[in-house]
Scaffold this motif. Structure first.
Motif, PDB file in Angstrom:
ATOM      1  N   TYR A  20      -2.641  25.761   7.789  1.00 39.28           N
ATOM      2  CA  TYR A  20      -3.850  24.982   7.501  1.00 39.28           C
ATOM      3  C   TYR A  20      -4.486  24.359   8.731  1.00 39.28           C
ATOM      4  CZ  TYR A  20      -1.209  25.180   3.115  1.00 39.28           C
ATOM      5  OH  TYR A  20      -0.471  25.606   2.037  1.00 39.28           O
ATOM      6  N   LEU A  21      -3.686  24.117   9.777  1.00 36.95           N
ATOM      7  CA  LEU A  21      -4.190  23.409  10.955  1.00 36.95           C
ATOM      8  C   LEU A  21      -3.904  24.182  12.233  1.00 36.95           C
ATOM      9  CD1 LEU A  21      -2.763  19.846  10.153  1.00 36.95           C
ATOM     10  CD2 LEU A  21      -5.106  20.600   9.756  1.00 36.95           C
ATOM     11  N   ASP A  22      -4.730  23.957  13.229  1.00 36.62           N
ATOM     12  CA  ASP A  22      -4.488  24.406  14.592  1.00 36.62           C
ATOM     13  C   ASP A  22      -4.440  23.175  15.487  1.00 36.62           C
ATOM     14  OD1 ASP A  22      -4.544  27.167  13.997  1.00 36.62           O
ATOM     15  OD2 ASP A  22      -6.742  27.109  13.970  1.00 36.62           O
ATOM     16  N   LEU A  23      -4.075  23.365  16.719  1.00 38.41           N
ATOM     17  CA  LEU A  23      -4.033  22.242  17.657  1.00 38.41           C
ATOM     18  C   LEU A  23      -5.424  21.655  17.899  1.00 38.41           C
ATOM     19  CD1 LEU A  23      -1.404  23.504  20.251  1.00 38.41           C
ATOM     20  CD2 LEU A  23      -1.174  21.571  18.669  1.00 38.41           C
ATOM     21  N   ASP A  24      -6.433  22.495  17.796  1.00 41.50           N
ATOM     22  CA  ASP A  24      -7.788  21.992  18.006  1.00 41.50           C
ATOM     23  C   ASP A  24      -8.469  21.582  16.700  1.00 41.50           C
ATOM     24  OD1 ASP A  24      -7.953  24.496  16.946  1.00 41.50           O
ATOM     25  OD2 ASP A  24      -9.475  25.257  18.345  1.00 41.50           O
ATOM     26  N   THR A  25      -7.703  21.479  15.605  1.00 41.37           N
ATOM     27  CA  THR A  25      -8.230  21.045  14.313  1.00 41.37           C
ATOM     28  C   THR A  25      -7.955  19.564  14.117  1.00 41.37           C
ATOM     29  OG1 THR A  25      -7.776  23.220  13.346  1.00 41.37           O
ATOM     30  CG2 THR A  25      -8.173  21.405  11.827  1.00 41.37           C
ATOM     31  N   THR A  26      -8.979  18.798  13.816  1.00 43.55           N
ATOM     32  CA  THR A  26      -8.776  17.382  13.510  1.00 43.55           C
ATOM     33  C   THR A  26      -8.502  17.222  12.019  1.00 43.55           C
ATOM     34  OG1 THR A  26     -11.149  17.013  13.157  1.00 43.55           O
ATOM     35  CG2 THR A  26     -10.288  16.646  15.380  1.00 43.55           C
ATOM     36  N   PHE A  27      -7.758  16.196  11.661  1.00 44.91           N
ATOM     37  CA  PHE A  27      -7.466  15.976  10.249  1.00 44.91           C
ATOM     38  C   PHE A  27      -7.400  14.488   9.941  1.00 44.91           C
ATOM     39  CE2 PHE A  27      -3.260  15.702  12.065  1.00 44.91           C
ATOM     40  CZ  PHE A  27      -2.544  14.849  11.230  1.00 44.91           C
ATOM     41  N   ALA A  28      -7.481  14.171   8.652  1.00 43.03           N
ATOM     42  CA  ALA A  28      -7.352  12.797   8.168  1.00 43.03           C
ATOM     43  C   ALA A  28      -6.578  12.834   6.860  1.00 43.03           C
ATOM     44  CB  ALA A  28      -8.727  12.164   7.966  1.00 43.03           C
ATOM     45  N   VAL A  29      -5.971  11.713   6.509  1.00 40.53           N
ATOM     46  CA  VAL A  29      -5.147  11.632   5.306  1.00 40.53           C
ATOM     47  C   VAL A  29      -5.644  10.498   4.420  1.00 40.53           C
ATOM     48  CG1 VAL A  29      -2.835  11.358   4.359  1.00 40.53           C
ATOM     49  CG2 VAL A  29      -3.153  12.485   6.589  1.00 40.53           C
ATOM     50  N   ASP A  30      -5.958  10.803   3.177  1.00 45.40           N
ATOM     51  CA  ASP A  30      -6.263   9.796   2.164  1.00 45.40           C
ATOM     52  C   ASP A  30      -5.040   9.633   1.269  1.00 45.40           C
ATOM     53  OD1 ASP A  30      -8.905   9.475   3.033  1.00 45.40           O
ATOM     54  OD2 ASP A  30      -9.582  11.173   1.820  1.00 45.40           O
ATOM     55  N   SER A  31      -4.762   8.427   0.846  1.00 50.17           N
ATOM     56  CA  SER A  31      -3.590   8.190   0.001  1.00 50.17           C
ATOM     57  C   SER A  31      -3.946   7.323  -1.193  1.00 50.17           C
ATOM     58  CB  SER A  31      -2.476   7.522   0.813  1.00 50.17           C
ATOM     59  OG  SER A  31      -2.937   6.327   1.411  1.00 50.17           O
ATOM     60  N   VAL A  32      -3.384   7.666  -2.328  1.00 49.55           N
ATOM     61  CA  VAL A  32      -3.522   6.883  -3.552  1.00 49.55           C
ATOM     62  C   VAL A  32      -2.111   6.650  -4.072  1.00 49.55           C
ATOM     63  CG1 VAL A  32      -4.465   6.788  -5.885  1.00 49.55           C
ATOM     64  CG2 VAL A  32      -5.764   7.920  -4.063  1.00 49.55           C
ATOM     65  N   VAL A  33      -1.725   5.379  -4.196  1.00 49.85           N
ATOM     66  CA  VAL A  33      -0.335   5.052  -4.507  1.00 49.85           C
ATOM     67  C   VAL A  33      -0.253   4.102  -5.698  1.00 49.85           C
ATOM     68  CG1 VAL A  33       1.788   4.038  -3.627  1.00 49.85           C
ATOM     69  CG2 VAL A  33       0.316   5.364  -2.092  1.00 49.85           C
ATOM     70  N   PHE A  34       0.501   4.488  -6.716  1.00 48.44           N
ATOM     71  CA  PHE A  34       0.839   3.631  -7.850  1.00 48.44           C
ATOM     72  C   PHE A  34       2.360   3.636  -7.969  1.00 48.44           C
ATOM     73  CE2 PHE A  34      -3.344   5.451  -9.248  1.00 48.44           C
ATOM     74  CZ  PHE A  34      -4.074   4.294  -9.002  1.00 48.44           C
ATOM     75  N   SER A  35       3.025   2.756  -7.222  1.00 49.00           N
ATOM     76  CA  SER A  35       4.477   2.806  -7.159  1.00 49.00           C
ATOM     77  C   SER A  35       5.034   1.445  -6.776  1.00 49.00           C
ATOM     78  CB  SER A  35       4.929   3.855  -6.134  1.00 49.00           C
ATOM     79  OG  SER A  35       6.309   3.796  -5.916  1.00 49.00           O
ATOM     80  N   GLU A  36       6.188   1.082  -7.348  1.00 47.28           N
ATOM     81  CA  GLU A  36       6.861  -0.141  -6.971  1.00 47.28           C
ATOM     82  C   GLU A  36       7.519  -0.001  -5.601  1.00 47.28           C
ATOM     83  OE1 GLU A  36       6.831  -3.037  -8.546  1.00 47.28           O
ATOM     84  OE2 GLU A  36       5.466  -2.169 -10.027  1.00 47.28           O
ATOM     85  N   GLU A  37       7.883   1.222  -5.253  1.00 43.01           N
ATOM     86  CA  GLU A  37       8.554   1.464  -3.977  1.00 43.01           C
ATOM     87  C   GLU A  37       7.568   1.424  -2.816  1.00 43.01           C
ATOM     88  OE1 GLU A  37      11.391   2.045  -1.192  1.00 43.01           O
ATOM     89  OE2 GLU A  37      11.759   1.756  -3.342  1.00 43.01           O
ATOM     90  N   PHE A  38       6.404   2.014  -3.003  1.00 43.72           N
ATOM     91  CA  PHE A  38       5.405   2.104  -1.940  1.00 43.72           C
ATOM     92  C   PHE A  38       4.261   1.138  -2.264  1.00 43.72           C
ATOM     93  CE2 PHE A  38       7.445   6.237  -2.527  1.00 43.72           C
ATOM     94  CZ  PHE A  38       8.016   6.418  -1.263  1.00 43.72           C
ATOM     95  N   ARG A  39       4.200   0.049  -1.544  1.00 42.69           N
ATOM     96  CA  ARG A  39       3.228  -1.000  -1.845  1.00 42.69           C
ATOM     97  C   ARG A  39       1.920  -0.825  -1.065  1.00 42.69           C
ATOM     98  NH1 ARG A  39       5.285  -5.281  -4.842  1.00 42.69           N
ATOM     99  NH2 ARG A  39       7.240  -4.600  -5.783  1.00 42.69           N
ATOM    100  N   HIS A  40       1.956  -0.125   0.042  1.00 51.34           N
ATOM    101  CA  HIS A  40       0.770  -0.018   0.899  1.00 51.34           C
ATOM    102  C   HIS A  40       0.385   1.446   1.097  1.00 51.34           C
ATOM    103  CE1 HIS A  40       1.051  -4.283   1.785  1.00 51.34           C
ATOM    104  NE2 HIS A  40       2.338  -4.105   2.061  1.00 51.34           N
ATOM    105  N   SER A  41      -0.796   1.800   0.624  1.00 48.04           N
ATOM    106  CA  SER A  41      -1.240   3.192   0.701  1.00 48.04           C
ATOM    107  C   SER A  41      -1.443   3.641   2.144  1.00 48.04           C
ATOM    108  CB  SER A  41      -2.529   3.375  -0.102  1.00 48.04           C
ATOM    109  OG  SER A  41      -3.544   2.498   0.375  1.00 48.04           O
ATOM    110  N   LYS A  42      -1.875   2.729   3.010  1.00 48.27           N
ATOM    111  CA  LYS A  42      -2.083   3.112   4.410  1.00 48.27           C
ATOM    112  C   LYS A  42      -0.770   3.494   5.086  1.00 48.27           C
ATOM    113  CE  LYS A  42      -6.394   0.722   5.479  1.00 48.27           C
ATOM    114  NZ  LYS A  42      -7.076  -0.274   6.335  1.00 48.27           N
TER     115      LYS A  42
END
Length: 512
Positions: free
Chosen positions: A112-134
């Motif tokens: 999906y990616l190359d070294l010259d490919t930029t990417f970003a990550v969006d997160s949506v979290v509904f969990s007691e274990e993971f409190r912060h989506s960032k």
């Protein structure tokens, strides 16, 4: 042996087998997810079914389905009530941040990616274990970057504003879904909005409201408090069965390694499903600034022959000459204040009762006391979220005389479809914790009713603007009501996607 192998490569049988292989890859179905607003899931599911999607299943704020690459392209371009289309690439379980890291790193990211490919990550979290989506997004990013470092000694770069590839991770308790975001910018950003008024109605919500009424252009359409004209333009798109994505500059999948430009161009230029619209759409507003803004947006969308907008107070509304439907979103007293909010709703009820006989009116509002002032009995109440506000979308069936007489004469207050929609209210109320989660979700762009403002006229001229499938000059001078286009008409618009010098296109930015 080598000679035989070479002969086979150039043989008709080899060409045929390659064609079959490529066709199988192109037609292979895979899992997809369409995200939407709470309350619009059944409408989106119906759209997907009509589009030809398979295995359509409703979830919370999403509808899952299966389809091939063509279906994914069409879903982005043609769905009115989808916010974004995700392509899951891995499902796994995680009980800790390390589990997330390992699950993501296990994917072969060179696909999906190359070294010259930029990417970003969006997160949506509904969990007691993971409190912060960032934090989850950072773990995903670290896993990808570390994999490239270990393999090549180098790493791809992150771009928050304009990445080549956008990824999405969704965590519900311990269940993780890692997806490619095929849409990029949220699909509610159609591309036709040039200016906006305060608290504009989200385009996806507006389209969903219209689709809930069942209207497809069989009568005139009226919004007596039209603001920047969102309901009017979405109604025109639905009436003519035009793809709402036609105005966008690009979709995220256009930067994917396996992007099929010929396939997408064929879909983009196919107008065979568009239809004639033989009625008219009317918008009114007491604010002349809103009227001018709506006219500007209507012109940008190429619907000046279908939509008429005038400065008029709702209190002066009179019985329309033709059979009509009214869909409107009055002020709630939240982000838009009015000197006499309850008096405004009382006036709405009076106008409907005396000047909208024989027609249906649909009103979206937030406060129960406002609905009470209308003084009319609704035939249906549908819960909807407008941003973080838990609203109701109510239908008022206007008829002469008393309800008892209307029913005795065979009048039906609720259709079977409306009864089904009312049943959805129970499911909706059971998920009220959604509101709290929505307010806590920092990056929930789906709930954000954005304001769209354009740069100065000089800047637009310098960079060019992308509009509908006609140039602005031809839209201004065209004097027929037929807005169907030939494929030749579409070509300049399509070329505008590639920054053609002779073609204008929109250049907008968000003010968050």
């Amino acid at each position: 042996m080598k000679k035989n192998a070479i002969n086979f490569v150039y043989s008709p049988l080899y060409s045929y087998l390659c064609t079959i292989f490529i066709r199988d890859i192109m037609t292979q179905d895979f899992e997809l997810i369409a995200k939407t607003f709470m309350g619009l899931e059944p409408v989106l599911a119906k759209e997907l079914t009509q589009l030809g999607a398979e295995d359509v299943e409703i979830g919370r704020r999403m509808v899952s389905f299966t389809g091939n690459k063509e279906m994914m392209y069409r879903a982005n371009l043609q769905l009115h009530t989808a916010i974004r289309i995700l392509k899951p690439i891995k499902h796994f379980k995680a009980l800790s941040a390390d589990d997330v890291y390992e699950g993501v790193k296990d994917v072969d990211w060179t696909k999906y990616l190359d070294l010259d490919t930029t990417f970003a990550v969006d997160s949506v979290v509904f969990s007691e274990e993971f409190r912060h989506s960032k934090f989850v997004a950072y773990k995903v990013k670290d896993a990808i970057v570390d994999q490239f470092r270990e393999k090549t000694g180098k790493r791809p770069n992150i771009s928050v504003t304009n990445p080549d590839i956008r990824l999405n991770i969704h965590i519900a308790e311990d269940k993780c879904t890692l997806s490619l975001d095929s849409s990029g910018e949220s699909l509610h950003r159609r591309g036709y909005r040039q200016e906006s008024v305060e608290a504009p109605l989200n385009e996806v919500l507006a389209a969903g409201m219209i689709m809930m009424t069942g209207w497809q252009g069989e009568t005139d359409f009226i919004d007596p408090m039209c603001g920047s004209g969102t309901l009017l333009i979405e109604a025109a798109l639905i009436a003519r069965n035009m793809a709402p994505g036609l105005f966008r500059k690009e979709f995220a999948f256009e930067k994917w390694k396996d992007f099929d430009r010929d396939l997408f161009d064929a879909i983009y230029n196919d107008d065979s499903q568009e239809r004639e619209f033989n009625h008219h759409i009317y918008g009114y507003d007491v604010d002349i600034k809103a009227v001018n803004t709506a006219r500007l947006n209507v012109r940008a969308a190429g619907f000046t022959n279908d939509i008429t907008i005038e400065e008029r107070d709702f209190k002066d509304f009179t019985q329309p000459k033709e059979k009509s439907i009214m869909v409107t979103n009055p002020p709630y007293g939240e982000r838009i204040s009015t000197p006499d909010l309850l008096g405004t709703y009382k006036m709405i009820g009076e106008r409907l009762k005396h000047q909208f006989t024989g027609n249906d009116a649909w009103i979206l509002s937030y406060r129960e006391e406002c609905f009470d002032q209308i003084g009319l009995k609704p035939s249906i109440k549908i819960p909807l979220f407008n941003g973080s506000l838990e609203c109701e979308f109510r239908k008022y069936q206007m008829f002469d005389g008393k309800m008892r007489v209307f029913r005795e004469e065979g009048g039906a207050v609720k259709t079977e479809e409306e009864k089904r929609q009312m049943a959805e209210k129970r499911r909706f109320k059971q998920n009220r914790e959604f509101k709290k989660r929505l307010e806590e979700q920092e990056e929930n762009e789906e709930a954000d009713i954005r304001s769209f403002k354009f740069r100065s006229l000089e800047a637009r001229k310098a960079r060019g603007t992308r509009g509908s499938r006609e140039t602005r000059e031809s839209r201004d001078t065209r004097d027929t009501r037929d807005t169907r286009y030939s494929r030749e008409d579409r070509k300049p618009f399509k070329k505008g996607r590639d920054f053609g010098k002779k073609n204008k296109r929109f250049d907008h930015h968000d003010e968050d």
